[in-house]
Design a protein around this motif. Structure first.
Motif, PDB file in Angstrom:
ATOM      1  N   LEU A  92     -10.285 -26.210  14.086  1.00  0.00           N
ATOM      2  CA  LEU A  92     -11.595 -26.031  13.458  1.00  0.00           C
ATOM      3  C   LEU A  92     -12.533 -25.181  14.318  1.00  0.00           C
ATOM      4  CD1 LEU A  92     -13.591 -26.673  11.195  1.00  0.00           C
ATOM      5  CD2 LEU A  92     -14.165 -28.802  12.397  1.00  0.00           C
ATOM      6  N   GLY A  93     -12.538 -25.424  15.625  1.00  0.00           N
ATOM      7  CA  GLY A  93     -13.407 -24.655  16.511  1.00  0.00           C
ATOM      8  C   GLY A  93     -13.086 -23.176  16.479  1.00  0.00           C
ATOM      9  N   LEU A  94     -11.801 -22.859  16.475  1.00  0.00           N
ATOM     10  CA  LEU A  94     -11.395 -21.454  16.394  1.00  0.00           C
ATOM     11  C   LEU A  94     -11.848 -20.836  15.075  1.00  0.00           C
ATOM     12  CD1 LEU A  94      -7.730 -21.673  17.760  1.00  0.00           C
ATOM     13  CD2 LEU A  94      -9.791 -21.001  19.017  1.00  0.00           C
ATOM     14  N   GLU A  95     -11.739 -21.621  14.005  1.00  0.00           N
ATOM     15  CA  GLU A  95     -12.135 -21.130  12.682  1.00  0.00           C
ATOM     16  C   GLU A  95     -13.638 -20.841  12.644  1.00  0.00           C
ATOM     17  OE1 GLU A  95     -12.296 -22.995   8.186  1.00  0.00           O
ATOM     18  OE2 GLU A  95     -10.622 -23.570   9.493  1.00  0.00           O
ATOM     19  N   ILE A  96     -14.450 -21.769  13.169  1.00  0.00           N
ATOM     20  CA  ILE A  96     -15.900 -21.591  13.164  1.00  0.00           C
ATOM     21  C   ILE A  96     -16.307 -20.392  14.017  1.00  0.00           C
ATOM     22  CG2 ILE A  96     -18.070 -22.631  13.942  1.00  0.00           C
ATOM     23  CD1 ILE A  96     -16.880 -25.357  13.159  1.00  0.00           C
ATOM     24  N   GLN A  97     -15.631 -20.229  15.158  1.00  0.00           N
ATOM     25  CA  GLN A  97     -15.966 -19.139  16.078  1.00  0.00           C
ATOM     26  C   GLN A  97     -15.295 -17.821  15.699  1.00  0.00           C
ATOM     27  OE1 GLN A  97     -15.183 -20.443  20.149  1.00  0.00           O
ATOM     28  NE2 GLN A  97     -15.997 -22.478  19.695  1.00  0.00           N
ATOM     29  N   ARG A 135      -6.920 -38.139  21.029  1.00  0.00           N
ATOM     30  CA  ARG A 135      -6.135 -37.053  21.627  1.00  0.00           C
ATOM     31  C   ARG A 135      -6.304 -35.771  20.807  1.00  0.00           C
ATOM     32  NH1 ARG A 135      -0.016 -38.257  21.857  1.00  0.00           N
ATOM     33  NH2 ARG A 135      -0.862 -40.300  22.396  1.00  0.00           N
ATOM     34  N   ALA A 136      -6.303 -35.919  19.485  1.00  0.00           N
ATOM     35  CA  ALA A 136      -6.513 -34.756  18.620  1.00  0.00           C
ATOM     36  C   ALA A 136      -7.905 -34.174  18.825  1.00  0.00           C
ATOM     37  CB  ALA A 136      -6.307 -35.146  17.154  1.00  0.00           C
ATOM     38  N   ALA A 137      -8.897 -35.049  18.971  1.00  0.00           N
ATOM     39  CA  ALA A 137     -10.267 -34.589  19.190  1.00  0.00           C
ATOM     40  C   ALA A 137     -10.380 -33.841  20.511  1.00  0.00           C
ATOM     41  CB  ALA A 137     -11.227 -35.778  19.166  1.00  0.00           C
ATOM     42  N   LEU A 138      -9.679 -34.323  21.540  1.00  0.00           N
ATOM     43  CA  LEU A 138      -9.708 -33.629  22.833  1.00  0.00           C
ATOM     44  C   LEU A 138      -9.042 -32.267  22.733  1.00  0.00           C
ATOM     45  CD1 LEU A 138     -10.303 -33.530  25.861  1.00  0.00           C
ATOM     46  CD2 LEU A 138      -8.103 -34.651  26.245  1.00  0.00           C
ATOM     47  N   ILE A 139      -7.897 -32.207  22.057  1.00  0.00           N
ATOM     48  CA  ILE A 139      -7.212 -30.920  21.897  1.00  0.00           C
ATOM     49  C   ILE A 139      -8.100 -29.956  21.127  1.00  0.00           C
ATOM     50  CG2 ILE A 139      -5.220 -29.768  20.849  1.00  0.00           C
ATOM     51  CD1 ILE A 139      -3.599 -32.305  21.446  1.00  0.00           C
ATOM     52  N   ARG A 140      -8.778 -30.441  20.078  1.00  0.00           N
ATOM     53  CA  ARG A 140      -9.716 -29.604  19.331  1.00  0.00           C
ATOM     54  C   ARG A 140     -10.796 -29.032  20.264  1.00  0.00           C
ATOM     55  NH1 ARG A 140     -13.101 -32.908  15.180  1.00  0.00           N
ATOM     56  NH2 ARG A 140     -13.844 -33.737  17.162  1.00  0.00           N
ATOM     57  N   THR A 141     -11.244 -29.846  21.219  1.00  0.00           N
ATOM     58  CA  THR A 141     -12.264 -29.395  22.167  1.00  0.00           C
ATOM     59  C   THR A 141     -11.704 -28.389  23.156  1.00  0.00           C
ATOM     60  OG1 THR A 141     -13.309 -31.585  21.993  1.00  0.00           O
ATOM     61  CG2 THR A 141     -13.999 -30.190  23.824  1.00  0.00           C
ATOM     62  N   LEU A 142     -10.429 -28.563  23.519  1.00  0.00           N
ATOM     63  CA  LEU A 142      -9.822 -27.707  24.545  1.00  0.00           C
ATOM     64  C   LEU A 142      -9.293 -26.377  24.002  1.00  0.00           C
ATOM     65  CD1 LEU A 142      -7.791 -30.358  26.587  1.00  0.00           C
ATOM     66  CD2 LEU A 142      -9.789 -29.082  27.387  1.00  0.00           C
ATOM     67  N   VAL A 143      -8.922 -26.347  22.737  1.00  0.00           N
ATOM     68  CA  VAL A 143      -8.277 -25.149  22.171  1.00  0.00           C
ATOM     69  C   VAL A 143      -9.126 -23.884  22.331  1.00  0.00           C
ATOM     70  CG1 VAL A 143      -7.639 -24.078  19.970  1.00  0.00           C
ATOM     71  CG2 VAL A 143      -6.621 -26.261  20.630  1.00  0.00           C
ATOM     72  N   PRO A 144     -10.460 -23.939  22.149  1.00  0.00           N
ATOM     73  CA  PRO A 144     -11.264 -22.723  22.367  1.00  0.00           C
ATOM     74  C   PRO A 144     -11.391 -22.337  23.843  1.00  0.00           C
ATOM     75  CG  PRO A 144     -12.351 -24.214  20.828  1.00  0.00           C
ATOM     76  CD  PRO A 144     -11.253 -24.987  21.478  1.00  0.00           C
ATOM     77  N   ASP A 145     -10.763 -23.115  24.729  1.00  0.00           N
ATOM     78  CA  ASP A 145     -10.704 -22.827  26.163  1.00  0.00           C
ATOM     79  C   ASP A 145     -12.080 -22.835  26.832  1.00  0.00           C
ATOM     80  OD1 ASP A 145      -9.304 -22.365  28.507  1.00  0.00           O
ATOM     81  OD2 ASP A 145      -9.351 -20.192  28.304  1.00  0.00           O
ATOM     82  N   PRO A 146     -12.809 -23.968  26.745  1.00  0.00           N
ATOM     83  CA  PRO A 146     -14.114 -24.054  27.415  1.00  0.00           C
ATOM     84  C   PRO A 146     -13.932 -24.145  28.931  1.00  0.00           C
ATOM     85  CG  PRO A 146     -13.509 -26.191  26.554  1.00  0.00           C
ATOM     86  CD  PRO A 146     -12.461 -25.230  26.056  1.00  0.00           C
ATOM     87  N   ASP A 147     -14.959 -23.752  29.661  1.00  0.00           N
ATOM     88  CA  ASP A 147     -14.928 -23.851  31.115  1.00  0.00           C
ATOM     89  C   ASP A 147     -15.381 -25.233  31.589  1.00  0.00           C
ATOM     90  OD1 ASP A 147     -14.393 -20.916  31.917  1.00  0.00           O
ATOM     91  OD2 ASP A 147     -16.017 -20.781  30.459  1.00  0.00           O
TER      92      ASP A 147
END
Length: 250
Positions: A92-97, A135-147
């Motif tokens: 979802l994050g990738l889609e929004i961004q 775990r899915a929520a964490l992966i969703r947060t990590l997929v856009p590669d935040p610092d």
């Protein structure tokens, strides 16, 4: 080591028709790249307010917050959308961004495989356990590669046994991905089990009462294994005394 976040003399108050309510007072601290910092303090002291300031959801009334890079924010609840599959939730994050590139999608796929969710990619959130949803929520947060990851009591909605297991799981993922993280928690044991350093806040308006670096004889211990050590009990007693001393000063 590179400083990823710097908060300098940050203060903030809430305003309404009844007047002003000071929430934070002259808070200064920094976070190094790759560090895991936990924020603890009395209930209602302003921990989540501070996290909102770090995420730029609020603006300091005085002082500054400087962050090098992008932020990922993980809330208390997983906030997965039931009408989307786990795969579509994770991306979802990738889609929004508008970052649905082959490279980023491949990264999302690999993370789901690495962390045991790929076979559930077409499932709906209600079909997963609470731990798997987090775990899915964490992966969703990590997929856009935040610092920098900001974690606002991400385990609080789970039962105790699941909470312990998910805490181990999430911290393993964060360390494997080499991420910097700031965790807000009211659970002292949780803070000690996962952190490199604990920031102890006072009663509202919160100020920094003490910064406590954590060091264990075996640096490779999991959060669960840390709980079995003598160092863990010593750190717990130190933080508990700080918070109780704060209570006596009210």
């Amino acid at each position: 080591m590179e400083t990823l976040l710097q908060a300098d003399h940050v203060s903030y108050s809430y305003h309404n028709l009844s007047g002003e309510t000071p929430a934070l007072s002259d808070i200064t601290f920094s976070v190094k790249k790759g560090e895991f910092l936990s924020l603890v303090g009395p209930s209602g002291c302003g921990k989540s307010t501070l996290l909102s300031l770090l995420a730029a959801l609020l603006k300091p009334e005085s002082g500054t917050v400087t962050i090098q890079g992008r932020i990922g924010y993980m809330l208390q609840k997983d906030h997965l959308f039931e009408w989307r599959t786990i795969w579509k939730n994770v991306t979802l994050g990738l889609e929004i961004q508008k970052r649905m590139t082959q490279e980023n999608l491949a990264r999302a796929q690999q993370m789901m495989k690495d962390y045991g969710l790929w076979e559930f990619r077409d499932a709906r959130p209600s079909e997963l356990s609470g731990g798997m949803r987090q775990r899915a929520a964490l992966i969703r947060t990590l997929v856009p590669d935040p610092d920098l990851l900001l974690l606002d009591e991400p385990f609080s909605a789970l039962d105790y046994q699941t909470r312990l297991n998910v805490c181990d799981d999430v911290c393993r993922i964060i360390k494997k991905e080499g991420k910097t993280a700031i965790l807000v928690t009211h659970d002292l044991s949780e803070a000690i089990s996962v952190s490199d350093r604990v920031l102890i806040l006072s009663h509202r308006p919160a100020s920094v009462r003490r910064e406590l670096p954590l060091s264990f004889a075996d640096s490779r211990l999991t959060p669960m294994a840390r709980r079995q050590t003598r160092e863990f009990q010593d750190y717990f007693n130190i933080i508990w005394k700080e918070l109780n001393a704060d209570e006596s000063e009210i």
